[in-house]
Design a protein around this motif. Sequence first.
Motif, PDB file in Angstrom:
ATOM      1  N   VAL B  79       0.842  -1.206   0.000  1.00 60.70           N
ATOM      2  CA  VAL B  79       0.000   0.000   0.000  1.00 60.70           C
ATOM      3  C   VAL B  79       0.869   1.246   0.000  1.00 60.70           C
ATOM      4  N   ASN B  84      -0.771   5.113  -2.883  1.00 60.21           N
ATOM      5  CA  ASN B  84      -2.201   5.297  -3.097  1.00 60.21           C
ATOM      6  C   ASN B  84      -2.746   6.400  -2.197  1.00 60.21           C
ATOM      7  N   GLN B  85      -3.578   7.255  -2.772  1.00 62.13           N
ATOM      8  CA  GLN B  85      -4.122   8.360  -1.980  1.00 62.13           C
ATOM      9  C   GLN B  85      -5.060   7.856  -0.894  1.00 62.13           C
ATOM     10  N   ARG B  86      -5.683   6.720  -1.117  1.00 57.65           N
ATOM     11  CA  ARG B  86      -6.571   6.170  -0.104  1.00 57.65           C
ATOM     12  C   ARG B  86      -5.871   5.118   0.716  1.00 57.65           C
ATOM     13  N   GLY B  87      -4.541   5.173   0.700  1.00 57.42           N
ATOM     14  CA  GLY B  87      -3.748   4.177   1.411  1.00 57.42           C
ATOM     15  C   GLY B  87      -4.047   4.159   2.896  1.00 57.42           C
ATOM     16  N   ASP B  88      -4.272   5.361   3.494  1.00 56.43           N
ATOM     17  CA  ASP B  88      -4.503   5.377   4.940  1.00 56.43           C
ATOM     18  C   ASP B  88      -5.815   4.691   5.292  1.00 56.43           C
ATOM     19  N   ILE B  89      -6.792   4.796   4.400  1.00 56.12           N
ATOM     20  CA  ILE B  89      -8.060   4.102   4.639  1.00 56.12           C
ATOM     21  C   ILE B  89      -7.828   2.595   4.615  1.00 56.12           C
ATOM     22  N   ALA B  90      -7.044   2.153   3.629  1.00 57.88           N
ATOM     23  CA  ALA B  90      -6.756   0.726   3.526  1.00 57.88           C
ATOM     24  C   ALA B  90      -6.051   0.230   4.785  1.00 57.88           C
TER      25      ALA B  90
END
Lengths: 310, 324
Positions: B79, B84-90
């Motif tokens: 990740v 990825n910009q949504r990496g923290d969500i992942a």
Amino acid sequence: MSPVLPERTTAPDSSPAPEATTAPDSSPAPEATTAPEAATAPDATTTADAAADAAPGGQPPAVRLREAVASVGGRPVLRGVDLTVRPGEVVALLGANGSGKSTTVKAVIGGVPLDRGHLELFGTPYRSFRDWRRIGYVPQRTTAAGGVPATVREVVSTGRLPQHRLLPFRRRDRAAVDRALAAVGMLDRAEDGVAGLSGGQHQRVLIARALVGEPDLLIMDEPMAGVDVASQQVLADILGREAERGCAVLLVLHELGPLEPLIDRAVVLRDGCVAHDGPPPQGVGQHALPGHDHVHPHADDHTHTRGLLA
Amino acid sequence: MIEMLQFDFMQRALVAAVLVGITAPAVGVYLVQRRQALMGDGIGHVALTGVGLGFLFQTSPVWMAVLVCVLGAVVMELVRSRGNQRGDIALAMLFYGGMACGKLLVSVSAQAGSGNLESYLWGSILTVGPEDLATIAVLAAVVVAVTFGLRRQLFAICQDEEFARVTGIPVRLLNLLLAVMAAVTVTVAMRVVGLLLVSALMVVPVAAAQQVTRSFRATQAAAVGLGITVAVLGVAGSYQADVPSGPAIVLLAIAAFALLGAVAGPLSRRRHRAAPDSGPEVCDVVLPAQSAGRDGTAPGREGASAGRDGRRESEPSAGRGLAQ
């Protein structure tokens, strides 16, 4: 060799000097310059092209990028860029912000994959290129230091990794680090932390890190950004010396500035296409005035509206 | 004090403490360097699923945790490297999913009561058995070999990943290796300081050490020294005062951080005096223009007031211009 294309701009003081190339070993003037826009027009014969690219000594060019198409985050950034850098040649890559300069450099070092096109380093296709010790890379300077302190010597020593690999760091590696630090005038700061350095000093450390492996190709991304006058002079001296010993130099510049006398050839990008490939462009607005060495400390909030670099 | 060494369990506890004191900061220094200080915490959450699986299948929770942590750390690394910009969500999904899944699995398995889970959450070093110690020793040896043996390579990828790639070292492989080492360290430290506090022992000694060091190498060495000291003192103290070892170790580490912080102030002031003056660009440009208008006394003040005067003068004239 990319054709010297006719200028699109109506800037009154831009003189692209077509075909009158003073670059020492540039290919014969191209026949097909009818394409009005940039270099999306494919080169007809790649084999003849390769022969034209070779330096007089028969050495293959250090960088040979052909019709490079690449995108960053789904957005097309390079739309068919041709770029050749030969041994001993200093090539400046110019263009406005977002024209694809940094992406071109990242494509050359493999940081951005090519969607289409062809890349050769020292005559070897990128896919099978392993001789990374021949390349010295100076990235665009970032102000963010690491989370843990590190000394100047430690940072410069990482440039020696291609030489010692998994073996211990030996005396000759240490001597190479000392030489590189001396070359940029930072030997007396070797044991200081990098976090306390000024912008120009930090840039010199990054240059030393690239020089420590004694590269045959030196790639620098915006080396003059936010650099004080003393460091600019250090940089110019180093470039002259490296080119003289046969090192190929590829510089990303926002403008020519004080490095202008050193530059053999300028490649100007516009919207991901090569807009000019030949001698450094003369007269680009106020930046071409004599004695003007305007340095952009923060280049991204600045847009030129005139001239070749617009 | 010395009589506690007569007990087997205390000997094992102290050996385990030394191993954790070495490994956690040795890995943590790279994570802090790369500003991933809380990665250990995330792995600790994920490890809980491994413990739960160990309970459920009645196998060793430590080895199960190693397996699950390594998987989790590899996912985290992928990740991160994608940017990825949504990496923290992942990552949030991974962390909290791991924790919830762990608790669920533990409660489903009939074998273990909640007290047993507590010992993994907060650590119970005094219950480390001979087999546990052997496992910890093997894993710690691997971590030490990698983090010290590949110091220059790992430093390079954490310092400047883009540059490291151009040197031709296998950046992706080293990144994965570092993630796996972090995962292994979490499981090594799990029994000593507990999953909830494991990250503290990776980060706090490094943060404490770097207040007084200048080089990466010295920071790593000092952090390991501090790690061993607080781990051994914490275990000994927890035996003497009959308090849990994990919190004792972490509080000692934070005390060391505060102590070194107090020392660091005078030290850095002395260094500042030694360092040559640098970066006068702005002053060089501004000062001559200001002192040109007035005589040389206190140019900064004068220049500032001149600027205000200038504006005050210009505004009425602009107003007149509009009126006319």
